[in-house]
Design a protein around this motif. Sequence first.
Motif, PDB file in Angstrom:
ATOM      1  N   ILE A  53     -67.557 146.830  80.395  1.00  9.54           N
ATOM      2  CA  ILE A  53     -67.007 147.876  81.067  1.00  9.54           C
ATOM      3  C   ILE A  53     -65.667 148.415  80.095  1.00  9.54           C
ATOM      4  N   PRO A  54     -66.133 149.612  79.641  1.00  9.50           N
ATOM      5  CA  PRO A  54     -65.267 150.084  78.501  1.00  9.50           C
ATOM      6  C   PRO A  54     -63.859 150.483  79.121  1.00  9.50           C
ATOM      7  N   ALA A  55     -63.601 150.832  80.213  1.00 11.16           N
ATOM      8  CA  ALA A  55     -62.251 150.935  80.549  1.00 11.16           C
ATOM      9  C   ALA A  55     -61.242 149.672  80.351  1.00 11.16           C
ATOM     10  N   THR A  56     -61.821 148.537  80.629  1.00 13.98           N
ATOM     11  CA  THR A  56     -60.797 147.347  80.378  1.00 13.98           C
ATOM     12  C   THR A  56     -61.193 146.497  79.177  1.00 13.98           C
ATOM     13  N   ASN A  57     -62.236 147.074  78.211  1.00 13.20           N
ATOM     14  CA  ASN A  57     -62.868 146.271  77.428  1.00 13.20           C
ATOM     15  C   ASN A  57     -63.163 144.881  77.515  1.00 13.20           C
ATOM     16  N   THR A  58     -64.003 144.647  78.716  1.00 10.57           N
ATOM     17  CA  THR A  58     -64.326 143.341  79.092  1.00 10.57           C
ATOM     18  C   THR A  58     -65.711 143.273  79.558  1.00 10.57           C
ATOM     19  N   PHE A  59     -66.278 142.373  79.656  1.00 13.43           N
ATOM     20  CA  PHE A  59     -67.687 141.885  80.179  1.00 13.43           C
ATOM     21  C   PHE A  59     -67.527 141.427  81.572  1.00 13.43           C
ATOM     22  N   GLU A  60     -68.519 141.959  82.544  1.00 13.43           N
ATOM     23  CA  GLU A  60     -68.663 141.515  83.799  1.00 13.43           C
ATOM     24  C   GLU A  60     -69.903 140.550  83.485  1.00 13.43           C
ATOM     25  N   THR A  61     -70.044 139.518  84.053  1.00 14.82           N
ATOM     26  CA  THR A  61     -71.139 138.572  83.915  1.00 14.82           C
ATOM     27  C   THR A  61     -71.738 138.168  85.288  1.00 14.82           C
ATOM     28  N   GLN A  62     -72.873 138.242  85.361  1.00 14.34           N
ATOM     29  CA  GLN A  62     -73.689 137.912  86.488  1.00 14.34           C
ATOM     30  C   GLN A  62     -74.703 136.986  86.203  1.00 14.34           C
ATOM     31  N   THR A  63     -74.965 135.791  86.881  1.00 19.91           N
ATOM     32  CA  THR A  63     -75.676 134.813  86.488  1.00 19.91           C
ATOM     33  C   THR A  63     -76.860 134.793  87.540  1.00 19.91           C
ATOM     34  N   LEU A  64     -78.187 134.678  86.823  1.00 17.62           N
ATOM     35  CA  LEU A  64     -79.485 134.760  87.805  1.00 17.62           C
ATOM     36  C   LEU A  64     -80.093 133.163  87.802  1.00 17.62           C
ATOM     37  N   GLN A  65     -80.530 132.840  88.705  1.00 15.47           N
ATOM     38  CA  GLN A  65     -81.164 131.374  88.772  1.00 15.47           C
ATOM     39  C   GLN A  65     -82.339 131.441  89.580  1.00 15.47           C
ATOM     40  N   GLY A  66     -83.347 130.569  89.225  1.00 13.82           N
ATOM     41  CA  GLY A  66     -84.542 130.448  89.941  1.00 13.82           C
ATOM     42  C   GLY A  66     -85.661 130.876  88.777  1.00 13.82           C
ATOM     43  N   MET A  67     -86.851 131.122  89.323  1.00 16.75           N
ATOM     44  CA  MET A  67     -88.118 131.546  88.453  1.00 16.75           C
ATOM     45  C   MET A  67     -87.817 133.046  88.077  1.00 16.75           C
ATOM     46  N   LEU A  68     -87.568 132.997  86.699  1.00 11.34           N
ATOM     47  CA  LEU A  68     -87.199 134.480  86.180  1.00 11.34           C
ATOM     48  C   LEU A  68     -88.356 134.636  85.100  1.00 11.34           C
ATOM     49  N   GLU A  69     -88.943 135.672  85.286  1.00 11.94           N
ATOM     50  CA  GLU A  69     -90.094 136.057  84.334  1.00 11.94           C
ATOM     51  C   GLU A  69     -89.368 136.999  83.068  1.00 11.94           C
ATOM     52  N   LEU A  70     -89.344 136.491  81.922  1.00 11.38           N
ATOM     53  CA  LEU A  70     -88.618 137.142  80.943  1.00 11.38           C
ATOM     54  C   LEU A  70     -89.638 138.367  80.665  1.00 11.38           C
ATOM     55  N   VAL A  71     -89.370 139.350  80.923  1.00 11.97           N
ATOM     56  CA  VAL A  71     -90.301 140.417  80.688  1.00 11.97           C
ATOM     57  C   VAL A  71     -90.079 141.174  79.334  1.00 11.97           C
ATOM     58  N   SER A  72     -88.795 141.116  78.816  1.00 10.82           N
ATOM     59  CA  SER A  72     -88.774 141.794  77.436  1.00 10.82           C
ATOM     60  C   SER A  72     -87.505 141.036  77.008  1.00 10.82           C
ATOM     61  N   LEU A  73     -87.398 140.572  75.813  1.00  7.07           N
ATOM     62  CA  LEU A  73     -86.245 140.212  75.025  1.00  7.07           C
ATOM     63  C   LEU A  73     -86.140 140.895  73.763  1.00  7.07           C
ATOM     64  N   THR A  74     -85.050 141.427  73.165  1.00 13.38           N
ATOM     65  CA  THR A  74     -84.738 141.964  72.377  1.00 13.38           C
ATOM     66  C   THR A  74     -83.654 141.881  71.537  1.00 13.38           C
ATOM     67  N   ARG A 131     -71.797 141.800  59.769  1.00 11.95           N
ATOM     68  CA  ARG A 131     -70.979 142.389  61.032  1.00 11.95           C
ATOM     69  C   ARG A 131     -69.558 142.866  60.567  1.00 11.95           C
ATOM     70  N   LYS A 132     -69.389 144.081  61.295  1.00 10.33           N
ATOM     71  CA  LYS A 132     -68.020 144.741  61.022  1.00 10.33           C
ATOM     72  C   LYS A 132     -67.347 144.925  62.199  1.00 10.33           C
ATOM     73  N   TYR A 133     -66.166 144.203  62.639  1.00 10.31           N
ATOM     74  CA  TYR A 133     -65.297 143.992  63.774  1.00 10.31           C
ATOM     75  C   TYR A 133     -64.896 145.462  63.996  1.00 10.31           C
ATOM     76  N   ASP A 134     -65.064 145.810  65.403  1.00 11.89           N
ATOM     77  CA  ASP A 134     -64.416 146.747  66.008  1.00 11.89           C
ATOM     78  C   ASP A 134     -63.261 146.495  66.924  1.00 11.89           C
ATOM     79  N   PRO A 135     -62.146 146.942  66.405  1.00 13.88           N
ATOM     80  CA  PRO A 135     -60.685 146.703  67.194  1.00 13.88           C
ATOM     81  C   PRO A 135     -60.819 147.269  68.649  1.00 13.88           C
ATOM     82  N   GLU A 136     -61.436 148.591  68.625  1.00 12.68           N
ATOM     83  CA  GLU A 136     -61.205 149.344  69.906  1.00 12.68           C
ATOM     84  C   GLU A 136     -62.092 148.567  70.793  1.00 12.68           C
ATOM     85  N   THR A 137     -63.268 148.263  70.649  1.00 13.67           N
ATOM     86  CA  THR A 137     -64.108 147.561  71.700  1.00 13.67           C
ATOM     87  C   THR A 137     -63.827 145.955  71.694  1.00 13.67           C
ATOM     88  N   GLY A 138     -63.357 145.451  70.833  1.00 14.61           N
ATOM     89  CA  GLY A 138     -63.403 143.799  70.568  1.00 14.61           C
ATOM     90  C   GLY A 138     -64.585 143.197  70.389  1.00 14.61           C
TER      91      GLY A 138
END
Length: 145
Positions: A53-74, A131-138
């Motif tokens: 969330i750019p406005a707050t420089n934070t991440f919102e987290t959602q947890t999924l549980q159950g049978m999850l097909e990992l369709v694509s991971l990159t 890795r280069k740290y970006d202080p604007e986004t953390g």
Amino acid sequence: MDYRKYGEAVYIRMDRGDEIISCVLDVCGKENIKSATFSGIGGCSEASIQTFIPATNTFETQTLQGMLELVSLTGNVITDDRGVYFHHTHAVFSFKDGEQHRIAAGHIRSITVLYTAEIELRPVVGGDIRRKYDPETGTGFWNFG
């Protein structure tokens, strides 16, 4: 988890209960891989998906549980100047919600394997991406210098 190196690529099979991101980082450490890209598929039991969330420089987290097909991971793995590993990973999951088929996707914090996951890890050849740290986004970004 088990893995094999064929040519420049590393092929990783993960088993029930393995956490995908930590396994990828573990293989990188064991094989002295400082920067790489990876992709994969699998059957998972839990995923922690984040949205920045750019406005707050934070991440919102959602947890999924159950049978999850990992369709694509990159994703990618890089190190900072101290050799500390960082990942930037996105994934798409399909799952049933009652009688409906749903999809969830985003930035990945963690993924737990239910049955198996199959990952192809491709080390960067001929150089390292740091890795280069970006202080604007953390967060950090690729540094080619």
